[in-house]
Design an enzyme around this catalytic site. Structure first.
Site, mmCIF file in Angstrom:
data_model
loop_
_atom_site.group_PDB
_atom_site.id
_atom_site.type_symbol
_atom_site.label_atom_id
_atom_site.label_comp_id
_atom_site.label_asym_id
_atom_site.label_seq_id
_atom_site.Cartn_x
_atom_site.Cartn_y
_atom_site.Cartn_z
ATOM 1 N N TYR A 62 0.804 -1.206 0.000
ATOM 2 C CA TYR A 62 0.000 0.000 0.000
ATOM 3 C C TYR A 62 0.848 1.271 0.000
ATOM 4 O O TYR A 62 1.692 1.457 -0.876
ATOM 5 C CB TYR A 62 -1.025 -0.044 1.136
ATOM 6 C CG TYR A 62 -2.120 -1.077 0.895
ATOM 7 C CD1 TYR A 62 -3.104 -0.855 -0.059
ATOM 8 C CD2 TYR A 62 -2.154 -2.282 1.590
ATOM 9 C CE1 TYR A 62 -4.100 -1.793 -0.306
ATOM 10 C CE2 TYR A 62 -3.158 -3.237 1.346
ATOM 11 C CZ TYR A 62 -4.125 -2.968 0.397
ATOM 12 O OH TYR A 62 -5.108 -3.900 0.150
ATOM 13 N N SER A 63 0.689 2.145 0.980
ATOM 14 C CA SER A 63 1.128 3.528 0.827
ATOM 15 C C SER A 63 2.625 3.773 0.893
ATOM 16 O O SER A 63 3.056 4.902 0.672
ATOM 17 C CB SER A 63 0.435 4.425 1.859
ATOM 18 O OG SER A 63 -0.917 4.613 1.506
ATOM 19 N N ILE A 64 3.444 2.747 1.166
ATOM 20 C CA ILE A 64 4.869 3.016 1.011
ATOM 21 C C ILE A 64 5.164 3.434 -0.431
ATOM 22 O O ILE A 64 6.152 4.122 -0.692
ATOM 23 C CB ILE A 64 5.765 1.837 1.441
ATOM 24 C CG1 ILE A 64 5.571 0.597 0.585
ATOM 25 C CG2 ILE A 64 5.585 1.514 2.906
ATOM 26 C CD1 ILE A 64 6.585 -0.493 0.888
ATOM 27 N N LYS A 66 3.544 5.619 -2.165
ATOM 28 C CA LYS A 66 3.354 7.052 -2.425
ATOM 29 C C LYS A 66 4.694 7.759 -2.617
ATOM 30 O O LYS A 66 4.791 8.749 -3.352
ATOM 31 C CB LYS A 66 2.586 7.700 -1.272
ATOM 32 C CG LYS A 66 1.081 7.452 -1.288
ATOM 33 C CD LYS A 66 0.386 8.240 -0.182
ATOM 34 C CE LYS A 66 -1.133 8.191 -0.333
ATOM 35 N NZ LYS A 66 -1.688 6.860 -0.077
ATOM 36 N N TYR A 152 -5.081 13.560 4.851
ATOM 37 C CA TYR A 152 -4.440 12.499 4.077
ATOM 38 C C TYR A 152 -5.255 12.162 2.830
ATOM 39 O O TYR A 152 -6.402 11.733 2.929
ATOM 40 C CB TYR A 152 -4.272 11.273 4.959
ATOM 41 C CG TYR A 152 -3.415 10.186 4.369
ATOM 42 C CD1 TYR A 152 -2.134 10.449 3.904
ATOM 43 C CD2 TYR A 152 -3.889 8.879 4.297
ATOM 44 C CE1 TYR A 152 -1.337 9.435 3.382
ATOM 45 C CE2 TYR A 152 -3.101 7.858 3.783
ATOM 46 C CZ TYR A 152 -1.830 8.157 3.315
ATOM 47 O OH TYR A 152 -1.041 7.154 2.801
#
Length: 375
Positions: A62-64, A66, A152
């Protein structure tokens, strides 16, 4: 602890976490001043078959990812295709709807653009349809005056920046990730947004930690975070194992190995002899405090650079040095400018805490920066 012992101690720690059933499969990679000093795996990528985790196993954490999206933007800014203060609508005119003509690339990078949400009826099929999501975000009314508050942008961060990059280059964000980041770093088979169907069998299979699904089900539907996206899009194992989600370009997250995303941070730090993604001056701008304040979606205090969260959790003294991104389920990757550390932990059991990360970073700092322990 001597640096030579760090690989062994991290290996022993992740082996213990797997043996105790706290984790299922884990990767840890650490660069120190350009040298790969930790490259550790333990456990299984797929419990159904017994397939073991290897350093090349790709995880959807997931958001790693970004940070990879932000890095693409920084590369394009350095190349002069647009600036941080370029209005998004200058490249994407439709985005100006409902008073968003003043939203800049900087606002998107530091989560102050005011468009953190997707409608409550958004489906997984929708988020896998690039043009459909971009049309929805372009037509969204801002939740606040852009630049005045942060919240966020869990999904919209990736689509807005990805569409800006596409409009500026004519290339989809997955192609830019390959050409500008993954291939130059030599990790073209380990860092993706969308994973080709033929390659999905290499990925780790995600699983929810015991009790986490029940905990999610008990959360009230009117929480602010569910206004930013329905429960069906909350990052769970079921969502992250779907072939359509794995294949889709959803650049609010990425599919990566630990050593691939750690290598990206090592390159950002300027520690790799063969590739440099940004100049030191631009890295300084990208990792300086751009906005800090209460998050309007989750309620926590947030400190943002340009696309990277600043500081390590619960460790305020690291804000000036550490830039990175956490991922749902307890994964984490970051760079530490002061100590020359590039760190990544990826795993396939989605926990509600960062216990593994906390334990392993304590070992890493004890070896590589003993006067500045992370814990």
């Amino acid at each position: 602890m001597p640096v030579s012992d760090i690989q062994q101690q991290v290996q022993q720690t992740v082996d213990r976490l797997v043996a105790s059933d706290a984790e299922r499969g884990v990767q840890v990679a650490v660069y120190h001043r350009g040298d790969l000093v930790v490259d550790v795996t333990s456990g299984v990528a797929d419990p159904a078959t017994g397939r073991e985790v290897t350093p090349a196993t790709v995880f959807y954490n997931y958001s790693i990812g970004k940070a990879a999206t932000a890095t693409i933007v920084h590369v394009l800014v350095e190349r002069g295709l647009f600036g941080y203060d370029t209005p998004v609508a200058e490249l994407w005119p439709e985005f100006a709807a409902h008073g968003k003509e003043g939203v800049t690339v900087r606002h998107v990078l530091n989560h102050t653009a005011g468009v953190p949400g997707l409608p409550g009826d958004t489906t997984v099929a929708d988020v896998c349809d690039w043009d459909r999501v971009c049309a929805v975000v372009a037509d969204e009314k801002p939740w606040w005056e852009p630049g005045t508050a942060t919240g966020y942008h869990a999904y919209t961060f990736g689509y807005v920046l990805g569409e800006v990059a596409r409009r500026a280059t004519g290339k989809p964000v997955s192609q830019l990730l390959a050409e500008e980041v993954a291939v130059p770093l030599g990790v073209g088979g380990e860092l993706y947004f969308g994973v080709p169907t033929a390659e999905q069998g290499r990925l780790a299979v995600l699983e929810d930690a015991p009790g986490s699904a029940d905990m999610l089900a008990q959360l009230p539907d009117d929480l602010p975070m569910f206004k930013a996206g329905p429960k069906s899009l909350f990052p769970t194992a079921e969502l992250g194992n779907r072939p359509d989600m794995l294949a889709a370009d959803v650049p609010a997250g990425a599919k990566t190995s630990a050593r691939a995303i750690a290598r990206m941070y090592a390159a950002l730090l300027g520690e790799l002899p063969d590739v440099q993604l940004l100049t030191p001056e631009q890295l300084g701008e990208a990792t300086a405090v751009s906005f800090a304040g209460p998050d309007q979606v989750f309620g926590n205090e947030a400190t943002w650079g340009l696309g990277y969260a600043l500081g390590l959790p619960e460790r305020p003294g690291t804000v000036d040095s550490v830039f990175g991104m956490a991922g749902a389920g307890g994964s984490y990757a970051f760079g530490d400018k002061a100590n020359g550390i590039a760190f990544a932990l990826t795993k396939n059991r989605l926990t509600m805490d960062f216990a593994a990360f906390d334990e392993i970073t304590s070992i890493v700092y004890g070896a590589l920066a003993p006067g500045q322990r992370a814990a």
